[in-house]
Scaffold this active site. Sequence first.
Site, PDB file in Angstrom:
ATOM      1  N   ASN A   1     -35.256 -41.193 -18.773  1.00 52.60           N
ATOM      2  CA  ASN A   1     -35.038 -40.537 -20.061  1.00 52.60           C
ATOM      3  C   ASN A   1     -34.546 -41.605 -21.038  1.00 52.60           C
ATOM      4  OD1 ASN A   1     -34.254 -39.058 -22.245  1.00 52.60           O
ATOM      5  ND2 ASN A   1     -32.650 -37.887 -21.211  1.00 52.60           N
TER       6      ASN A   1
ATOM      7  N   LYS B   1     -34.095 -41.367 -24.143  1.00 57.68           N
ATOM      8  CA  LYS B   1     -33.318 -40.790 -25.250  1.00 57.68           C
ATOM      9  C   LYS B   1     -33.815 -41.384 -26.587  1.00 57.68           C
ATOM     10  CE  LYS B   1     -29.653 -39.856 -21.976  1.00 57.68           C
ATOM     11  NZ  LYS B   1     -28.244 -39.671 -21.687  1.00 57.68           N
TER      12      LYS B   1
ATOM     13  N   HIS C   1     -31.394 -30.379 -22.135  1.00 58.15           N
ATOM     14  CA  HIS C   1     -30.452 -31.484 -21.910  1.00 58.15           C
ATOM     15  C   HIS C   1     -29.140 -31.180 -22.640  1.00 58.15           C
ATOM     16  CE1 HIS C   1     -28.694 -35.473 -21.728  1.00 58.15           C
ATOM     17  NE2 HIS C   1     -29.598 -35.785 -20.816  1.00 58.15           N
TER      18      HIS C   1
ATOM     19  N   GLU D   1     -27.187 -32.377 -14.143  1.00 57.01           N
ATOM     20  CA  GLU D   1     -26.508 -33.473 -14.830  1.00 57.01           C
ATOM     21  C   GLU D   1     -25.115 -33.015 -15.269  1.00 57.01           C
ATOM     22  OE1 GLU D   1     -29.924 -36.252 -16.478  1.00 57.01           O
ATOM     23  OE2 GLU D   1     -29.052 -35.012 -18.046  1.00 57.01           O
TER      24      GLU D   1
ATOM     25  N   SER E   1     -25.261 -41.510 -14.777  1.00 51.29           N
ATOM     26  CA  SER E   1     -24.767 -42.822 -14.333  1.00 51.29           C
ATOM     27  C   SER E   1     -25.443 -43.332 -13.063  1.00 51.29           C
ATOM     28  CB  SER E   1     -23.239 -42.786 -14.159  1.00 51.29           C
ATOM     29  OG  SER E   1     -22.620 -42.483 -15.386  1.00 51.29           O
TER      30      SER E   1
HETATM   31  P1  13P Z   1     -27.136 -41.930 -17.979  1.00 52.60           P
HETATM   32  O1  13P Z   1     -28.005 -42.367 -16.816  1.00 52.60           O
HETATM   33  O2  13P Z   1     -27.115 -42.935 -19.083  1.00 52.60           O
HETATM   34  O3  13P Z   1     -25.780 -41.523 -17.497  1.00 52.60           O
HETATM   35  O4  13P Z   1     -27.833 -40.635 -18.610  1.00 52.60           O
HETATM   36  C1  13P Z   1     -28.158 -39.567 -17.784  1.00 52.60           C
HETATM   37  C2  13P Z   1     -29.005 -38.618 -18.535  1.00 52.60           C
HETATM   38  O5  13P Z   1     -28.539 -37.988 -19.473  1.00 52.60           O
HETATM   39  C3  13P Z   1     -30.403 -38.498 -18.139  1.00 52.60           C
HETATM   40  O6  13P Z   1     -31.015 -37.418 -18.753  1.00 52.60           O
END
Ligand code: 13P
Length: 223
Positions: free
Chosen positions: A9, A11, A96, A150, A186
């Site tokens: 992801n 983002k 999300h 998550e 993480s």
């Molecule tokens: P991180 O791996 O940066 O913690 O993000 C997790 C996430 O939100 C995946 O959708």
Amino acid sequence: MKSLIIAANWKSNKTLDEDDLFVSKFINSYKANDLKEIIICPSFTGISFISSKLKGNYGKISIGAQNVSSFSQGSFTGEVNAMQLKDFCSYCIVGHSERRINFSEDLSIINDKIKNLLEAEIAPIICVSSLDQLDGILSSINGKSIIAYEPLSAIGSKDPANPIEVNKFSREIKEKFDVKVLYGGSVNSENVSDFTNQDSIDGVLVGGESLDPISFLKIIENA
Ligand code: 13P
């Protein structure tokens, strides 16, 4: 050995130049493995480019979107609907926590998005941060859907959840529904196998550590 999903992801990151740089470094070292499906979810601006470069060319690499309109086509300025994604994507992230919190997405919006995706034959990757968040969603999913667990405290914190607890959560869901369950929060190359070695976890959804091709390749290798 079970099959795994390793999803990235990205983002709200990467310009087209950065997408290009990722692809060239990634394909240099990527070794396709039939048991590991890779799903890359760029921003809308990168979907067409990443899809043209990676989809179907290197074994099991699929493309996902990070968002979709809760409406179908029509007068909804700025929205991208599920049928428009269908040419590029086999997956789409929905629900999300960053969208629930920053864009006030509620259950009704999330369910509309899931419905539109399933109609377009795009598999939703439905993110939840607790079991409670599954209430009211599961009625609209089918076997194509994927759940990504998550926990809020694990996202972007370098403090991943306990793999045993995540496995318990995944098992509870899978006992009730025929879905795959991923873990996100993480994840890095050092801890990924703690999750993927659990019997009820089908893979990972990786944020920050998926942005760099070398660290993402390491995650794929160690998963
Ligand atoms: P991180 O791996 O940066 O913690 O993000 C997790 C996430 O939100 C995946 O959708």
